[in-house]
Design a protein around this motif. Structure first.
Motif: not given
Length: 246
Positions: A34-35, A18-19, A22, A38
């Motif tokens: 991706t939201h 995820g990082q 980003s 998260t």
């Protein structure tokens, strides 16, 4: 300990990927995905912190109560279903538009219900106007109006975030329906305070937070299951962003 170690690693993988991805440019569909990932990862972090014997927190004692994990596990499962539903390739731009506007309408409806309860009339009026615009857009969408009228009426209430039913989503993913609902129902009993989670509380045992076989086995079960769910999520993200695999 082995189950916790596996879940811990799966959460770390999801966080790292995820990082790594980003701020990247992506299609609308993948961006939504991706939201959602998260939010799923947020629940996974909270769950690994709540798990007994977790290395993520320091505490004077471990709380062996399944309710600490159940709500987060349920959120991971329902989040993954929404993730797959929303990121599935649409057959046309009209279908994608309908899919998003149904979800937008559900968001407006929920905000109207929540804000209305707090007496925030101006905010409610703004969301009501937005909801009507979304209904107009859906009624003008050729793909949406090709759906059965009963389904259209149901979706236009704004009470449903997805066009496909949960059973349809499970079938498309190939998930076992009976197994899913058994897990879903058990997690729900412990997410809420219901007779199922209350009746068999035992002095110095089940349901008290002290170490006991029942809560231990339930915690083990969801840690193993959610390790698989988090791995599935991360693998999907890596299909879209393969260079993040490092």
């Amino acid at each position: 300990r082995d189950a916790l170690k596996g879940f811990d690693a799966a959460v770390c993988d999801a966080l790292a990927v995820g990082q790594a991805i980003s701020g990247r440019m992506a299609s609308h569909r993948i961006g939504f995905g991706t939201h959602i990932s998260t939010r799923i990862t947020g629940h996974a972090q909270a769950m690994v912190r709540a798990a007994p014997l977790s290395r993520w927190v320091r505490s004077d004692y471990d709380a062996w109560d399944f309710c600490a994990l159940a709500g987060h596990a349920r959120a991971i499962v329902e989040g993954l279903l929404l993730f797959h539903y929303l990121t599935d390739e649409p057959e046309s731009d009209e279908e994608w538009s309908a899919r998003i506007n149904v979800m937008n309408l559900n968001d407006c409806t929920r905000r109207i219900q929540v804000l209305g309860g707090f007496g925030l009339t101006e905010e409610v009026a703004a969301f009501e106007a937005q909801a009507e615009e979304l209904r107009k857009e859906l009624k003008a969408n050729a793909w949406f109006v090709s759906l059965k009228e009963q389904l259209q009426r149901k979706l236009l209430t704004g009470n449903w975030p997805t066009i496909q039913s949960r059973d349809e989503q499970l079938e498309k993913l190939g998930w076992d329906r009976e197994h899913f609902y058994s897990m879903w129902n058990m997690l729900s009993q412990y997410t809420h305070v219901l007779p199922f989670s209350v009746y068999r509380t035992e002095p110095d045992g089940r349901g008290t937070g002290l170490l006991n076989d029942t809560d231990l086995s339930y915690c083990y079960m969801v840690l193993v299951a959610c390790t698989g769910f988090m791995t599935e999520l991360t693998d999907k993200l890596l299909e879209w962003f393969p260079d993040a695999a490092w």
